[in-house]
Design an enzyme around this catalytic site. Structure first.
Site, PDB file in Angstrom:
ATOM      1  N   LEU A   1       0.834  -1.205   0.000  1.00 38.10           N
ATOM      2  CA  LEU A   1       0.000   0.000   0.000  1.00 38.10           C
ATOM      3  C   LEU A   1       0.867   1.252   0.000  1.00 38.10           C
ATOM      4  CD1 LEU A   1      -2.745  -1.032   2.583  1.00 38.10           C
ATOM      5  CD2 LEU A   1      -2.545  -1.590   0.152  1.00 38.10           C
ATOM      6  N   ALA A   2       0.738   2.029  -1.069  1.00 35.95           N
ATOM      7  CA  ALA A   2       1.598   3.207  -1.196  1.00 35.95           C
ATOM      8  C   ALA A   2       0.876   4.361  -1.892  1.00 35.95           C
ATOM      9  CB  ALA A   2       2.858   2.839  -1.970  1.00 35.95           C
ATOM     10  N   ALA A   3      -0.436   4.447  -1.670  1.00 32.69           N
ATOM     11  CA  ALA A   3      -1.207   5.469  -2.378  1.00 32.69           C
ATOM     12  C   ALA A   3      -1.361   6.751  -1.576  1.00 32.69           C
ATOM     13  CB  ALA A   3      -2.583   4.915  -2.744  1.00 32.69           C
TER      14      ALA A   3
ATOM     15  N   ARG B   1       1.246  14.019   7.180  1.00 31.33           N
ATOM     16  CA  ARG B   1       2.066  14.442   8.307  1.00 31.33           C
ATOM     17  C   ARG B   1       3.518  14.747   7.920  1.00 31.33           C
ATOM     18  NH1 ARG B   1      -0.286   9.432  11.740  1.00 31.33           N
ATOM     19  NH2 ARG B   1      -0.797   8.802   9.606  1.00 31.33           N
TER      20      ARG B   1
ATOM     21  N   THR C   1      -7.127   2.099   4.107  1.00 32.30           N
ATOM     22  CA  THR C   1      -6.301   0.936   3.749  1.00 32.30           C
ATOM     23  C   THR C   1      -7.148  -0.227   3.209  1.00 32.30           C
ATOM     24  OG1 THR C   1      -6.349   0.367   6.110  1.00 32.30           O
ATOM     25  CG2 THR C   1      -4.359   1.414   5.285  1.00 32.30           C
TER      26      THR C   1
ATOM     27  N   ASN D   1      -0.585  -3.177  15.826  1.00 30.65           N
ATOM     28  CA  ASN D   1      -0.654  -3.722  14.469  1.00 30.65           C
ATOM     29  C   ASN D   1       0.504  -3.192  13.639  1.00 30.65           C
ATOM     30  OD1 ASN D   1      -1.413  -4.511  11.903  1.00 30.65           O
ATOM     31  ND2 ASN D   1      -3.002  -2.930  11.707  1.00 30.65           N
TER      32      ASN D   1
ATOM     33  N   ARG E   1      37.509  12.854  -8.231  1.00 30.70           N
ATOM     34  CA  ARG E   1      36.207  12.869  -8.903  1.00 30.70           C
ATOM     35  C   ARG E   1      36.091  11.828  -9.992  1.00 30.70           C
ATOM     36  NH1 ARG E   1      36.165  18.625 -11.088  1.00 30.70           N
ATOM     37  NH2 ARG E   1      34.342  17.879 -12.205  1.00 30.70           N
TER      38      ARG E   1
ATOM     39  N   LYS F   1      40.370  14.628 -11.496  1.00 34.18           N
ATOM     40  CA  LYS F   1      39.111  14.326 -12.166  1.00 34.18           C
ATOM     41  C   LYS F   1      39.364  13.503 -13.421  1.00 34.18           C
ATOM     42  CE  LYS F   1      37.253  15.961 -15.520  1.00 34.18           C
ATOM     43  NZ  LYS F   1      36.812  16.785 -16.645  1.00 34.18           N
TER      44      LYS F   1
ATOM     45  N   ASN G   1      42.791  21.954 -18.764  1.00 35.41           N
ATOM     46  CA  ASN G   1      42.161  20.966 -19.650  1.00 35.41           C
ATOM     47  C   ASN G   1      41.002  21.531 -20.443  1.00 35.41           C
ATOM     48  OD1 ASN G   1      40.664  21.273 -17.294  1.00 35.41           O
ATOM     49  ND2 ASN G   1      39.818  19.210 -17.411  1.00 35.41           N
TER      50      ASN G   1
HETATM   51  C1  UD1 Z   1      -2.137   1.705   9.740  1.00 38.27           C
HETATM   52  C2  UD1 Z   1      -3.105   0.732  10.433  1.00 38.27           C
HETATM   53  C3  UD1 Z   1      -2.727   0.630  11.894  1.00 38.27           C
HETATM   54  C4  UD1 Z   1      -1.304   0.158  12.017  1.00 38.27           C
HETATM   55  C5  UD1 Z   1      -0.349   1.074  11.239  1.00 38.27           C
HETATM   56  C6  UD1 Z   1       1.022   0.452  11.189  1.00 38.27           C
HETATM   57  C7  UD1 Z   1      -5.258   0.861   9.295  1.00 38.27           C
HETATM   58  C8  UD1 Z   1      -6.640   1.384   9.343  1.00 38.27           C
HETATM   59  N1  UD1 Z   1      -4.463   1.189  10.294  1.00 38.27           N
HETATM   60  O1  UD1 Z   1      -2.334   2.978  10.330  1.00 38.27           O
HETATM   61  O2  UD1 Z   1      -3.582  -0.279  12.541  1.00 38.27           O
HETATM   62  O3  UD1 Z   1      -0.914   0.100  13.372  1.00 38.27           O
HETATM   63  O4  UD1 Z   1      -0.807   1.238   9.887  1.00 38.27           O
HETATM   64  O5  UD1 Z   1       1.962   1.311  10.653  1.00 38.27           O
HETATM   65  O6  UD1 Z   1      -4.911   0.164   8.374  1.00 38.27           O
HETATM   66  N2  UD1 Z   1      -2.733   3.898   2.092  1.00 38.27           N
HETATM   67  C9  UD1 Z   1      -3.220   3.743   0.814  1.00 38.27           C
HETATM   68  N3  UD1 Z   1      -4.476   4.155   0.529  1.00 38.27           N
HETATM   69  C10 UD1 Z   1      -5.304   4.685   1.454  1.00 38.27           C
HETATM   70  C11 UD1 Z   1      -4.801   4.848   2.767  1.00 38.27           C
HETATM   71  C12 UD1 Z   1      -3.520   4.438   3.059  1.00 38.27           C
HETATM   72  O7  UD1 Z   1      -2.523   3.249  -0.063  1.00 38.27           O
HETATM   73  O8  UD1 Z   1      -6.444   5.026   1.100  1.00 38.27           O
HETATM   74  C13 UD1 Z   1      -1.361   3.455   2.399  1.00 38.27           C
HETATM   75  C14 UD1 Z   1      -0.467   4.583   2.860  1.00 38.27           C
HETATM   76  O9  UD1 Z   1       0.214   5.156   1.749  1.00 38.27           O
HETATM   77  C15 UD1 Z   1       0.484   3.883   3.817  1.00 38.27           C
HETATM   78  C16 UD1 Z   1      -0.302   2.710   4.325  1.00 38.27           C
HETATM   79  O10 UD1 Z   1      -1.410   2.540   3.463  1.00 38.27           O
HETATM   80  O11 UD1 Z   1       1.636   3.404   3.150  1.00 38.27           O
HETATM   81  C17 UD1 Z   1      -0.798   2.922   5.753  1.00 38.27           C
HETATM   82  O12 UD1 Z   1      -1.591   4.082   5.811  1.00 38.27           O
HETATM   83  P1  UD1 Z   1      -1.482   5.112   7.003  1.00 38.27           P
HETATM   84  O13 UD1 Z   1      -2.451   6.201   6.763  1.00 38.27           O
HETATM   85  O14 UD1 Z   1      -0.074   5.464   7.245  1.00 38.27           O
HETATM   86  O15 UD1 Z   1      -2.032   4.196   8.202  1.00 38.27           O
HETATM   87  P2  UD1 Z   1      -1.739   4.348   9.744  1.00 38.27           P
HETATM   88  O16 UD1 Z   1      -2.546   5.454  10.283  1.00 38.27           O
HETATM   89  O17 UD1 Z   1      -0.277   4.392   9.968  1.00 38.27           O
HETATM   90 CA    CA Z   2       1.492   4.644   8.699  1.00 39.90          CA
END
Ligand code: UD1
Ligand code: CA
Length: 481
Positions: free
Chosen positions: A11-13, A18, A82, A190, A354, A372, A407
């Site tokens: 998950l990286a969306a 923050r 997530t 978690n 270099r 260099k 040079n």
């Molecule tokens: C999440 C968990 C939390 C856990 C923590 C661990 C949930 C609801 N919570 O919280 O229980 O302890 O991770 O680090 O899952 N992302 C998406 N799409 C979205 C939302 C998030 O791809 O719509 C990705 C974010 O880019 C991130 C990851 O999911 O890489 C986690 O999202 P983040 O918002 O950081 O969750 P936490 O609040 O840290």
């Molecule tokens: Ca997180």
């Protein structure tokens, strides 16, 4: 490596609000590589048959930064949590009779071995239930839905808290913002890393709701939904909590970077490298050290850098993408980039080497010398205040203080060749292209514009004039006025 059918979903969306950044969170760097690279490194370790990355916010930047061969990307246009993110990737596992590893892209410290062990734990659970494990298929209707990695952390703030029964089956995960005071006391959290049986995961994702403090579809709610159907997710508590640290802001980014650096330093220290004041040393993933290397304080080792046995690196040196031979001395405050330094050479203090340079055995490059794209031959000395660029310098050459290879003519770079055992007098300007022959000599202060034959002296200098008693004459002149 995992020996059951497995697809990974990373998950990286998210935006990473923050971080307060123009850049997406997961491309921020840790020891020179994007955060997401490390998460993927862990995932790759266990060789899932497919790795799907959910991207959204500034997706092209994320895709370019990870540059992951063989990864597939799905686009989550609106980041609704997530659970929603995983659901976006459902095409990859909806008809899949196997397991899905889900991992947050902001969890860079997890070790591949730990993911492997979690897989082994899952297998053991299934075996215990008496399922036929010959091919992990036909598992439907059994009670084990998966495993979530957890850890006890010193400060659980911000993490989902694990509420579980005495058999380590998770009852539910409560997010920080939804937790009551009692739940907030729980320090088992978690990790954001889970293995789910794919058919169960799909069913539960379809039932997710967003009735919570953040109005998001929480992946964590899947666990409670499955439990109502007597399908259980087991908590696997891992001993080293640092592996599950999530990175939500830049302070956590710095903390994670330090932990990773400490891991690398412990590894190399236990393999025979001495570190003085290791907290101040910077060392990246692709650095390779040998035994009896000695690294002093504030040394920065970056990129693909190899350092061979017995080499000493004094304080405040930066070495990037370079190969350093045996028993080399790199004296304080030197900067070496994209170059090779061969055995027993001495570099610095205050030297700069270099791109594309090769300093051969026993050569000495001293203070305030810049090299260099040049080859400096065996036992050649350039000890003080020089610029050697685009030069090919033979063996046992002496480069006097203040020598400069001119040079660049304003348009093009030109080459200087200095053959074996030549002696370049101090403050020689070598206007390239120019060739200095074997054992040739240049007089101090000469501007050399023409090739010098072997063994010849080239001197370009006005004759010195002597005016006797000039000091007295000068004094008198002032006395008169
Ligand atoms: C999440 C968990 C939390 C856990 C923590 C661990 C949930 C609801 N919570 O919280 O229980 O302890 O991770 O680090 O899952 N992302 C998406 N799409 C979205 C939302 C998030 O791809 O719509 C990705 C974010 O880019 C991130 C990851 O999911 O890489 C986690 O999202 P983040 O918002 O950081 O969750 P936490 O609040 O840290
Ligand atoms: Ca997180």
């Amino acid at each position: 490596m995992i020996d059951f059918p497995l697809i990974a979903v990373v998950l990286a969306a998210g935006k990473g609000t923050r971080f307060k950044s123009e850049k997406p969170k997961v491309v921020h760097q840790i020891l020179g590589k994007p955060m997401l690279w490390y998460t993927l490194f862990g995932v790759r370790w266990i060789k899932p048959q497919k790795t799907v990355i959910v991207v959204g916010h500034k997706k092209d930047e994320v895709i370019n930064a990870v540059n992951c061969d063989g990864c597939e990307f799905v686009y989550q246009e609106n980041q609704m949590g997530t659970g929603h993110a995983v659901y976006t990737a459902k095409e990859y596992f909806k008809d899949f009779d196997g397991y899905v590893l889900i991992i947050n892209g902001d969890t860079p410290l997890v070790r591949g071995e730990t993911l492997h062990n979690a897989g082994e734990y899952l297998k053991a659970l299934i075996r215990y239930e008496g399922a036929d494990l010959t091919n992990y298929r036909g598992y439907r209707n059994k009670s084990i839905a998966g495993v979530v990695l957890t850890a006890r952390v010193p400060n659980p703030y911000g993490y989902g808290r694990i509420i579980k029964d005495k058999d380590h089956r998770v009852i539910k995960i409560v997010e920080e913002k939804d937790a009551n005071n009692q739940e907030k006391q729980i320090n088992e959290v978690n990790s954001g890393i889970y293995f789910f049986y794919a058919p169960y995961l799909i069913q539960a994702l379809e039932k997710l709701e967003n009735k919570n403090a953040q109005e998001e579809y929480y992946l964590t709610d899947v666990i409670e939904i499955l439990r109502q159907e007597e399908k259980y997710v087991y908590a696997l508590e891992i001993p080293d909590y640092t592996e599950i640290l999530g990175v939500n802001d830049r302070l956590q980014l710095a903390g994670v970077e330090n932990i990773l650096k400490e891991r690398y330093i412990s590894f190399w220290a236990l393999n025979g490298t001495t570190f003085h004041n290791p907290q101040s040393v910077w060392i990246e993933f692709d650095v390779d050290l040998s035994k009896d290397v000695e690294v002093h304080q504030n040394v920065v080792l970056q990129g693909k850098t190899f350092i061979d046995e017995g080499t000493v690196i004094e304080p405040n040196c930066i070495i990037r993408n370079s190969k350093i031979g045996k028993n080399v001395k790199i004296l304080a405050n030197s900067y070496i980039e994209d170059s090779e330094i061969q055995d027993n050479a001495v570099i610095g203090p205050f030297a700069r080497i270099r791109g594309g340079s090769v300093i051969k055995e026993e050569a000495v490059i001293g203070n305030f010398v810049e090299v260099k794209n040049s080859v400096i031959g065996r036992k050649t000395n350039a000890r003080h205040l020089s610029y050697l660029g685009d030069a090919e310098i033979g063996e046992e050459v002496n480069i006097g203080a203040g020598t400069i290879t001119c040079n660049f003519d304003g348009f093009k770079k030109h080459k200087t060749v200095i053959k074996d055992r030549a002696f370049i007098g101090s403050d020689t300007m070598l206007v390239a292209p120019v060739v200095i022959g074997e054992e040739a000599i240049t007089g101090s202060g000469s501007v050399i514009t023409k090739d010098v034959p072997d063994k010849a002296l080239a001197i370009e200098r006005n004759h010195q004039k002597i005016i006797e008693n000039y000091a007295e004459k000068r004094k008198k002149k002032y006395e008169k006025s």
